[in-house]
Scaffold this active site. Structure first.
Site, PDB file in Angstrom:
ATOM      1  N   ASP A  74     128.354  80.179  68.868  1.00  0.00           N
ATOM      2  CA  ASP A  74     127.181  81.051  68.960  1.00  0.00           C
ATOM      3  C   ASP A  74     127.553  82.472  68.558  1.00  0.00           C
ATOM      4  OD1 ASP A  74     124.508  82.076  70.066  1.00  0.00           O
ATOM      5  OD2 ASP A  74     124.471  79.967  70.613  1.00  0.00           O
TER       6      ASP A  74
ATOM      7  N   HIS B 168     122.613  85.919  73.006  1.00  0.00           N
ATOM      8  CA  HIS B 168     122.310  84.493  72.986  1.00  0.00           C
ATOM      9  C   HIS B 168     123.526  83.660  73.357  1.00  0.00           C
ATOM     10  CE1 HIS B 168     121.190  80.523  71.274  1.00  0.00           C
ATOM     11  NE2 HIS B 168     119.976  80.882  71.633  1.00  0.00           N
TER      12      HIS B 168
ATOM     13  N   SER C 265     117.255  75.464  72.397  1.00  0.00           N
ATOM     14  CA  SER C 265     118.602  76.025  72.463  1.00  0.00           C
ATOM     15  C   SER C 265     118.976  76.347  73.902  1.00  0.00           C
ATOM     16  CB  SER C 265     118.711  77.292  71.618  1.00  0.00           C
ATOM     17  OG  SER C 265     118.052  78.369  72.227  1.00  0.00           O
TER      18      SER C 265
END
Length: 1069
Positions: free
Chosen positions: A235, A266, A431
């Protein structure tokens, strides 16, 4: 009676004393953020838990002059350079300039199986010379990936972290599909409904911790916390001293930025869902975290970065890998090949299925691969999240049928995870659901004593076998159901290596789960029904099917009324393969109605491990089959959908049919009646039509069986033999309905800029439809479409309509019916940014062919009104009217007497559209092949021929209910008891100054749910209390009878009623 009343009051009092401790404990507020400056991702109200909406967009483009050269094995940097230089020298191109792009990441110190090469003025011959080298496997363009994250304030009011904010149940959705395509992460705090109506009910508070909701605390109390499991997060990185993590083993950077920290948040959120140890707890706080930073702060990545990072993950022997990104390109060969290699090395990959729902056919790669666990999203009321992508897979089209995906679903709406620097925040999207499953898988892997049993297949088998099916939801929405952590634990700890099937049975009578199979019965003469079953092989990374699958019909259940053909993967690698089952009705059942049953037996073999004395492991699985058969419908009720001539991305750039959709330019949903034309299919079934799919050339079906051939949004060319046969079929009574789309070569050259990409690879090779090919098909009847491009609102037969980037009819027979409307010239707007209204644009034509008994033809210039992708106003009523005309020769009066009827155009005013010069359609076409000069048609392929399995009938009764909880071998979930739970709390490192020490679990109790130990203790306390009270009254009555009367002494209140009942053993605030 008095005794009973007293006992009841005492029991109620005991329960009243216990229940508040379980369900009404007050919440505690979150600790405010320290310091005067708020983190950009923190709540503006000073809470260390932010409620934000994360909007994410995903796109990619080809990088000019850069190519990924894949080798057949792993070689040193010097060897790779020698192979490339020797291959390019042999091309003898003196103007060729090239160099190897240097690596600046940890993979540079190790052998690799690819190299990134910058080649200027690369000719096709140079690339072919590279591929001719014996050690070079493939040469593909480098791809640049964009992921756009936008954080905005949540529309819901801010609340303390530990509060229970009440979330609105109802959401407003303006269209069947959001116009702005998103991918993998969405807004926070929303309950995304499935669109099904439900009556008013009490609003539900947001649950506190997803790990506890899934009962991870039960496994924590057994001492399982993820210890010894290596989990990788691909990520945006993670900051070094984040207070939520205690076991970050390694952070690596694969980007061109000189930082390891997360600048977006994120990656931190995803890592927190998996392994946070405090506040917003993760599933496996003691697992080894390996952070792979593969996205820059500008949200850019490259295929080569992923390939290097994947190689490093294999080298580090990663156990679980979470990939919360995805895209529609399942033909990005270097990426797909590397994912296969990862799972072949026992890396369990968990990936998000995509956020392109509620549209069907929107699965993202790599989650749509058989060896990857694809995860969809639900809300906390067990509704499928609206954003969650739906199946089926589209790899297999047009000739086959897609596989069931997602594999499982879990919570993905309003899930809380770690903030960028500290605290918690809520996000939604698949996600978010993906790390929930990745964390659960990490925790489950740590519970297995024999880690050799844990592999991508066995873990997926345990997850799907234990999943809880959601009622009223089909398999292309929920897969096998909702993640059940405890049942998965039970299966894994009783697991023996074996093969299994997904789905584990075929029941064409079970609705809605088996939609679309259950939506239409089968009959003699129809196209075979294809069910694509996935074989999961937990015995080894490679396997094979022994001999051939066996078809065994049940004679008492009319199994001999169906024929079955089976095709399968010659090799099951890695960990999986396919089993395609084609089902057709036997001739003797042409007029029969009923249910037929049988089963297919498959035996899978895998080589045993090296240290095993057993040469080969085998496992036999049974696939039950149950179908509903009806007599063959009349020809007028049968509609044939042409799938063979629909093309989609990948591999080529086929643009959207609606040019207004600039943010979603690719036509990638398959154009199938069970994907983006699902609503149209459902409507036709409700009107009594039987819809079948043609996955082969037009020469491969018996036209005498069908009333209408339906051709929608066709991008493929046509074989000359197809054109000849269709003319003959129409003369013999077959009718034809064509929904076309725009085609304009000037606009096609222009739309390459919609994706901000000027590379030739993105130049579209057709428009919304292949109008020149359609004109070749219908020219024999004096018909043609134009290259005009129109849009606008209008009214037809008292129905509001919208024409979205459609073409007009340029030529039509003079005795036909033509309807015209005033529309905007969208082509002029695209090319010159000018607006003009064109009067009398012919858009609809109806024609009865002159031959005796001949069929009818209907043309319409736009397919968007029946396409779910971006439909604004449906025209299903028009499709009904056209089918009435083609099937029954009933001309709708609303059309034949319409005031919009005009004289048919002759086509003499403007030339017909021509194919784009220099287009590369032949690269992706099943009809064309490369040729000197213009591409030419290939030889007509042979029609598919099914080899029907020889039946081995069984004279025994079939099982009545095919759906049971899947039992792997002899494992019975009801008999696998959980071990005794001991009090356990995962160890945490000492707190730094300013950190919150709260575990954020008030009393260890989840909202609206009893703690397991307390729930089991309540009836025990109630029983003991009742017995004590009863004994007390018996003693008092005995004393009263045996002693003389005197002043009644005052009875003391029993001490057990004054004691506070303890709650569970979970960590408390």
């Amino acid at each position: 009676m008095l005794l009973f009343s007293v006992l009841a009051s005492v029991v109620v009092g005991l329960l009243a004393g216990l229940l508040p401790a379980v369900g009404t404990e007050p919440e505690q507020g979150a600790k405010p953020t320290i310091g005067s400056t708020l983190d950009p991702l923190s709540s503006p109200h000073g809470s260390n838990c932010s409620h934000l909406t994360l909007k994410l967009e995903f796109s990619s483009e080809v990088v000019e002059h850069e190519y990924i050269v894949a080798f057949t094995g792993y070689f040193s940097a010097k060897a790779r350079s020698l192979y490339i230089s020797s291959a390019l020298r042999s091309s003898r191109d003196r103007q060729l300039e090239w160099h190897i792009v240097p690596r600046e990441n940890p993979a540079s110190d190790f052998p690799s199986d690819f190299e990134l090469v910058h080649i200027r003025q690369a000719s096709p011959s140079s690339l072919l010379t590279l591929e001719d080298h014996p050690y070079i496997k493939r040469v593909t363009p480098q791809r640049k990936v964009f992921r756009t994250l936008k954080y905005v304030s949540s529309p819901e009011p801010a609340a303390p972290c530990n509060a229970k904010p009440v979330t609105p149940k109802w959401q407003s959705w303006q269209s069947s599909r959001p116009f702005r395509r998103t991918s993998l992460s969405l807004g926070s705090g929303f309950w995304h409904a499935t669109g099904r109506h439900s009556s008013r009910r009490l609003l539900r508070a947001i649950p506190r911790h997803v790990a506890q909701i899934l009962q991870a605390d039960v496994l924590w109390q057994m001492g399982h916390t993820g210890s010894g499991v290596k989990v990788a997060v691909f990520d945006t990185g993670l900051s070094e001293k984040h207070p939520h993590f205690k076991n970050v083993k390694e952070r690596t950077n694969w980007t061109n930025e000189k930082t390891l920290d997360d600048g977006l948040g994120h990656g931190t959120f995803v890592a927190g869902v998996i392994a946070s140890m405090r506040e917003c707890q993760g599933f496996a706080p003691d697992s080894e975290l390996h952070i792979f930073r593969v996205f820059t702060n500008n949200q850019v990545s490259y295929t080569s970065w992923f390939l290097d990072a994947f190689n490093y993950a294999i080298l580090k022997k990663i156990d679980v890998l979470n990939l919360s990104i995805g895209g529609p390109d399942f033909m990005d060969h270097p990426f797909v090949d590397k994912v296969w290699e990862l799972t072949a090395n026992k890396v369990i990959m968990v990936s998000a299925i995509g956020n392109d729902g509620p549209l069907y056919g929107t699965l993202n790669n790599p989650a749509d691969q058989m060896d990857v666990i694809g995860v969809g999203g639900i809300d906390f009321e067990d509704n499928i999240a609206r954003f969650s992508s739906r199946g089926m897979t589209t790899w297999e089209l047009p000739g086959g049928y897609g596989r069931v995906k997602p594999d499982i679903v879990t919570y993905g709406s309003g899930v809380r995870g770690s903030g960028l620097k500290e605290g918690c925040r809520s996000l939604s999207g698949t996600s978010v659901a993906s790390p929930v499953v990745a964390g659960a898988v990490t925790l489950l892997a740590s519970t297995v004593l024999n880690r050799e049993l844990v592999n991508p297949a066995s873990m997926k088998q345990a997850l799907i076998a234990s999943a809880r099916r959601l009622p009223g939801v089909n398999m292309f929405e929920q897969g096998h159901g909702k993640l059940d952590l405890i049942r998965a634990y039970q299966i894994l700890n009783s697991y023996r290596p074996q093969a299994s099937l997904s789905p584990s049975y075929i029941d064409l009578t079970e609705c809605p789960y088996m939609w679309p199979y259950c939506s239409q019965p089968i009959y003699y003469g129809g196209m075979p029904t294809i069910v694509n079953v996935t074989i999961l092989n937990g015995m080894g990374v490679t396997g094979r099917i022994i001999d051939k699958p066996i078809w065994q019909p049940y004679l008492p259940q009319n199994g001999d009324h169906i024929d079955v053909a089976i095709s399968y993967s010659p090799v099951l690698w890695p960990w999986a393969g396919y089993l395609a089952v084609s089902i057709s009705v036997a001739k003797k059942a042409a007029s029969w109605e009923g249910v037929a049953q049988g089963h297919v037996m498959v035996t899978v073999a895998s080589p045993a491990e090296n240290d095993s004395d057993v040469g080969e492991l085998t496992s036999t699985v049974k696939l039950p089959i149950k179908v509903k058969i009806v007599p063959t419908p009349p020809r007028s009720k049968r509609v044939l959908w042409d799938q063979y001539h629909n093309l989609r991305y990948p591999p080529g750039y086929f643009p959207r049919d609606n040019l207004r959709m600039k943010n979603d330019p690719l036509d990638w949903n398959g154009d199938h009646i069970h994907t983006n034309f699902r609503d149209m299919y459902q409507h036709l079934r409700s009107m009594g039509y039987f819809v079948e799919v043609l996955g082969a050339p037009i020469t491969c079906f018996d036209a005498s069986q069908y009333g209408t051939l339906l051709m929608v949004d066709s991008e493929e060319e046509y074989f000359p033999e197809e054109i000849t046969k269709l003319r003959r079929d129409v003369d013999n009574g077959l009718s034809l309905i064509i929904f076309s789309d725009w085609y304009n070569t000037s606009v096609m050259r222009k739309v390459k800029f919609y994706d901000e990409n000027t590379r030739q690879w993105w130049m579209p090779d057709t428009g919304g439809a292949n109008v020149p090919a359609l004109n070749d098909l219908i020219s024999v009847w004096g018909m043609a479409f134009s290259d005009g491009l129109y849009e606008g609102d209008f009214s037809l037969a008292d129905h509001d309509m919208y024409y979205a980037s459609g073409c007009s009819i340029a030529r039509f027979p003079e005795d036909g019916i033509v309807i015209a409307k005033n529309l905007k010239d969208q082509g002029l707007e695209v090319l010159k940014q000018e607006t003009a209204v064109v009067e009398g644009v012919p858009i609809l034509g109806l024609y009865q062919t002159p031959s005796e008994g001949g069929g009818r033809i209907a043309l319409y210039g736009d397919s968007n009104c029946i396409d779910d992708s971006h439909r604004q106003k449906d025209c299903f009523w028009l499709l009904d009217a056209l089918l009435q005309y083609t099937s029954y020769s009933m001309t709708p009066p609303s059309l034949s007497h319409s005031h919009s009827r005009v004289a048919p155009p002759t086509g003499s005013e403007h030339p017909l559209p021509q194919r784009l010069e220099g287009n590369h359609l032949y690269r992706y076409s099943k009809v064309l092949e490369a040729h000197l000069g213009d591409p030419k048609p290939r030889p007509l392929p042979a029609c598919p021929h099914l080899s029907w399995a020889k039946p081995q009938p069984l004279n025994e009764t079939a099982p009545s209910n095919l759906w049971k909880h899947q039992k792997l071998l002899s494992v019975d979930l009801d008999k696998v008891a959980l071990p005794n739970v001991k009090s356990y709390r995962p160890q945490v490192r000492p707190l730094s100054p300013g950190e919150s020490g709260a575990w954020d679990i008030p009393g260890g109790i989840m909202p609206g749910r009893y703690n397991q130990e307390v729930g089991q203790t309540i009836p025990v306390f109630a029983f003991l209390g009742a017995m004590v009270v009863l004994s007390f009254f018996v003693v008092q009555l005995t004393k009263a009878k045996s002693k003389p009367k005197r002043r009644k002494p005052r009875i003391k209140r029993p001490t057990y009623l004054q004691q506070q009942t303890t709650t569970g053993k979970n960590p408390t605030v």
